[in-house]
Structures are given as structure tokens and as C-alpha cells.
Motif scaffolding. Sequence first.
Motif, PDB file in Angstrom:
ATOM      1  N   PHE A 237      13.044  -5.462  -5.984  1.00 16.63           N
ATOM      2  CA  PHE A 237      12.443  -4.108  -6.359  1.00 16.63           C
ATOM      3  C   PHE A 237      11.539  -3.598  -5.560  1.00 16.63           C
ATOM      4  O   PHE A 237      10.890  -4.160  -4.570  1.00 16.63           O
ATOM      5  CB  PHE A 237      11.931  -4.450  -7.881  1.00 16.63           C
ATOM      6  CG  PHE A 237      13.157  -5.011  -8.630  1.00 16.63           C
ATOM      7  CD1 PHE A 237      13.637  -4.149  -9.654  1.00 16.63           C
ATOM      8  CD2 PHE A 237      13.276  -6.310  -8.868  1.00 16.63           C
ATOM      9  CE1 PHE A 237      14.434  -4.562 -10.571  1.00 16.63           C
ATOM     10  CE2 PHE A 237      14.320  -6.767  -9.791  1.00 16.63           C
ATOM     11  CZ  PHE A 237      14.622  -6.139 -10.745  1.00 16.63           C
ATOM     12  N   ALA A 238      11.132  -2.259  -5.626  1.00 10.96           N
ATOM     13  CA  ALA A 238      10.105  -1.791  -4.984  1.00 10.96           C
ATOM     14  C   ALA A 238       9.601  -0.483  -5.560  1.00 10.96           C
ATOM     15  O   ALA A 238      10.169   0.073  -6.527  1.00 10.96           O
ATOM     16  CB  ALA A 238      10.512  -1.295  -3.590  1.00 10.96           C
ATOM     17  N   LEU A 239       8.295  -0.295  -5.433  1.00  8.28           N
ATOM     18  CA  LEU A 239       7.715   1.081  -5.888  1.00  8.28           C
ATOM     19  C   LEU A 239       7.554   2.203  -4.884  1.00  8.28           C
ATOM     20  O   LEU A 239       6.978   1.860  -4.229  1.00  8.28           O
ATOM     21  CB  LEU A 239       6.133   0.591  -6.365  1.00  8.28           C
ATOM     22  CG  LEU A 239       6.002  -0.263  -7.707  1.00  8.28           C
ATOM     23  CD1 LEU A 239       4.841  -0.928  -7.724  1.00  8.28           C
ATOM     24  CD2 LEU A 239       6.342   0.360  -9.107  1.00  8.28           C
ATOM     25  N   LEU A 240       8.273   3.168  -5.128  1.00  9.09           N
ATOM     26  CA  LEU A 240       8.479   4.135  -3.992  1.00  9.09           C
ATOM     27  C   LEU A 240       8.308   5.719  -4.546  1.00  9.09           C
ATOM     28  O   LEU A 240       8.490   5.837  -6.109  1.00  9.09           O
ATOM     29  CB  LEU A 240       9.913   4.138  -3.551  1.00  9.09           C
ATOM     30  CG  LEU A 240      10.237   2.826  -2.652  1.00  9.09           C
ATOM     31  CD1 LEU A 240      11.604   2.862  -2.444  1.00  9.09           C
ATOM     32  CD2 LEU A 240       9.434   2.454  -1.636  1.00  9.09           C
ATOM     33  N   SER A 241       8.161   6.437  -3.709  1.00 12.13           N
ATOM     34  CA  SER A 241       7.890   8.034  -4.142  1.00 12.13           C
ATOM     35  C   SER A 241       9.384   8.509  -4.648  1.00 12.13           C
ATOM     36  O   SER A 241      10.254   8.060  -3.811  1.00 12.13           O
ATOM     37  CB  SER A 241       7.620   8.666  -2.972  1.00 12.13           C
ATOM     38  OG  SER A 241       7.704  10.046  -3.141  1.00 12.13           O
ATOM     39  N   ILE A 242       9.058   9.173  -5.715  1.00 14.70           N
ATOM     40  CA  ILE A 242      10.387   9.808  -6.237  1.00 14.70           C
ATOM     41  C   ILE A 242      10.993  10.903  -5.215  1.00 14.70           C
ATOM     42  O   ILE A 242      12.124  11.087  -5.259  1.00 14.70           O
ATOM     43  CB  ILE A 242       9.890  10.562  -7.712  1.00 14.70           C
ATOM     44  CG1 ILE A 242      11.370  10.958  -8.394  1.00 14.70           C
ATOM     45  CG2 ILE A 242       9.030  11.807  -7.244  1.00 14.70           C
ATOM     46  CD1 ILE A 242      12.072   9.944  -8.868  1.00 14.70           C
ATOM     47  N   HIS A 243      10.131  11.423  -4.467  1.00 11.11           N
ATOM     48  CA  HIS A 243      10.652  12.262  -3.342  1.00 11.11           C
ATOM     49  C   HIS A 243      11.493  11.482  -2.457  1.00 11.11           C
ATOM     50  O   HIS A 243      12.528  12.058  -1.547  1.00 11.11           O
ATOM     51  CB  HIS A 243       9.580  13.033  -2.636  1.00 11.11           C
ATOM     52  CG  HIS A 243       8.874  13.912  -3.528  1.00 11.11           C
ATOM     53  ND1 HIS A 243       9.138  15.318  -3.538  1.00 11.11           N
ATOM     54  CD2 HIS A 243       7.342  13.828  -4.149  1.00 11.11           C
ATOM     55  CE1 HIS A 243       8.359  16.168  -4.464  1.00 11.11           C
ATOM     56  NE2 HIS A 243       7.390  15.326  -4.703  1.00 11.11           N
TER      57      HIS A 243
END
Length: 294
Positions: A237-243
Amino acid sequence: MKQKLQIFKAVALHSSFTKAAEQLFISQPAVSKAIRSIEDEYKTTFFLRKRNSIELTEDGKAFLVYTNRILEIHAEIENQFLHQKEHIPDSIHFGASTTLVNHIVPKIIAKFRTQHPHTNFDIKSGNSEEIEESILNQQLDFGITEGSNTNRKLHYKKFIKDEIVLVTSVKNHAFKQSTISTETLQKLPMIEREMGSGTREIIYEFIKEYQIKKLNNIVTLNSTEAIKNYLNHSDTFALLSIHAINEDLVANKLKIIDIKNVTIERWFYFVSRTGYQSNVMDYFEKFARNNYNF
């Protein structure tokens, strides 16, 4: 009418009156009033108001298509006539953090060059810390970065609001439900960005705010694209920009896992040295604001 259309578009993009108001630097009542005015003018309803959210009606979706076309024409008219007497340089040099240079900046400069084909661009890419350091060292005059706006030697102006979301491969079937708790989040195998990344900085602020002890980070990579590639070949998993993941969502490569009662938001900023002034920077900033989401 142009302002009303800009408000309508912002509400449609964010599915929120509050977020649209923040994006446009106006009050929420002003946003609500503009939407009511447009709906009254066209004698229809463009948004379904639910308890905790809003969504476009079929008329609203159709109206958004026309809105995008009209606002794009407005931008072209302004760029053609309001700035025709301004000197557009042969070359523009600035910096942009990795997320921006991969997912937002290219379409802006492509649009710019359709109207000013003689102008070339030289863009330095790096994490937010590297771009800000280059501006301070006068290797760059200005840039667009992510993360916090804490350096007093730099001047920050809000550009685009962003949201950091938890994502994983669509092939990862670890959760039948699409929402998890912060307790579960701490147990997930996570991929993170390197030191100096604006995204990483925001994530660590979020950890502190929500009193999360630590994340289970197992791999560190120096770009969002590398992280997405890793996700596609693993159950991590990762936390990433929605863009950064819009196209991956549409292509059904990645999916979002909601974190219960948690929203991680930030701004992208135009950055320059405090006191620095430039007609080129001002012109490009205005152009970017008019064209980043065409």
C-alpha cells in the motif's frame, strides 16, 4: 457569468461546496449562492444534495461539458488579447516537485506552447526540498512545490488543493470493505517516498496529528511512478496524491482504500524568493491557474 462557471466547475470537481470555496478563496455562502443562481437561471437542478456529500445530476454532467468548453475559450481569449502586448520570453526556466512535473506541469506547458510556440521550457525536477534549495541558491527564480510553506526566506502562493489517499493494486483483495481504521493502517506493508519529499512530509504530519505511532514502511523509493509500479507487482500500500493516480484509477490498475474519519489534504504552491518580482513568473502563474485543469 465566467465566475459562476468557475465556481460550478470547482464544486463539480471536488463534490464539495466547502472545498470549492477553499480552492477559489471565497466564502462557502458565495459558492452556494452562485450554484443556486445558475440552477434558477437554467430552471434545473445540477447537484443532488445528500447528507454528507453532493453529486452531479445528469443535467449537471452535461452542463459541466459546456462549462469546460466555455472556460477554455475564455482562457484562450485572455491569453491572446489581454497579454498580447507583454513580452513572452524565448525560454522559461523553473523547477517543479516530482508529483507536479509528472502529472500537472506537462499539460500546462503544452497548452502554453500552442499559444506561444516560440517559447522553450527548461524545467528542473526534484523533491520539494531540492527545488526550494535551488530557489534559495538562485539557481532557479521560481518553482511549484508540494508540502508545507514554512521557510521564511521563500514566498508561497497557493495553486491547487490536493488530497493524499491510500492506494493499492486492484489485484490486492486483502479487504472486502473499502474502508479501514487507523489501527489497521499501522499494520499494512507500506511503500514511502524519500527524505525531502513534500508528500512524505505531509504524511508524517498526518501521523502526528492522528496520534499514529508509526507506519509499517518496508520500502523507500524516490518517485511516485516507482511506487505505483511497485504497487502493481505486489500486495503493498502507499499514500499518494490523488492527482498522481487518476489515470491508474480509470485504467483499473489501482484502487483507493478509505481511512475512517481521516482526510489528508495539502496545497501545491508557487514558490519564489521573498521579494523577488518577475513579469515572466507572474504571467506564467496566471496562465497556469487558467489552464491547469482544461
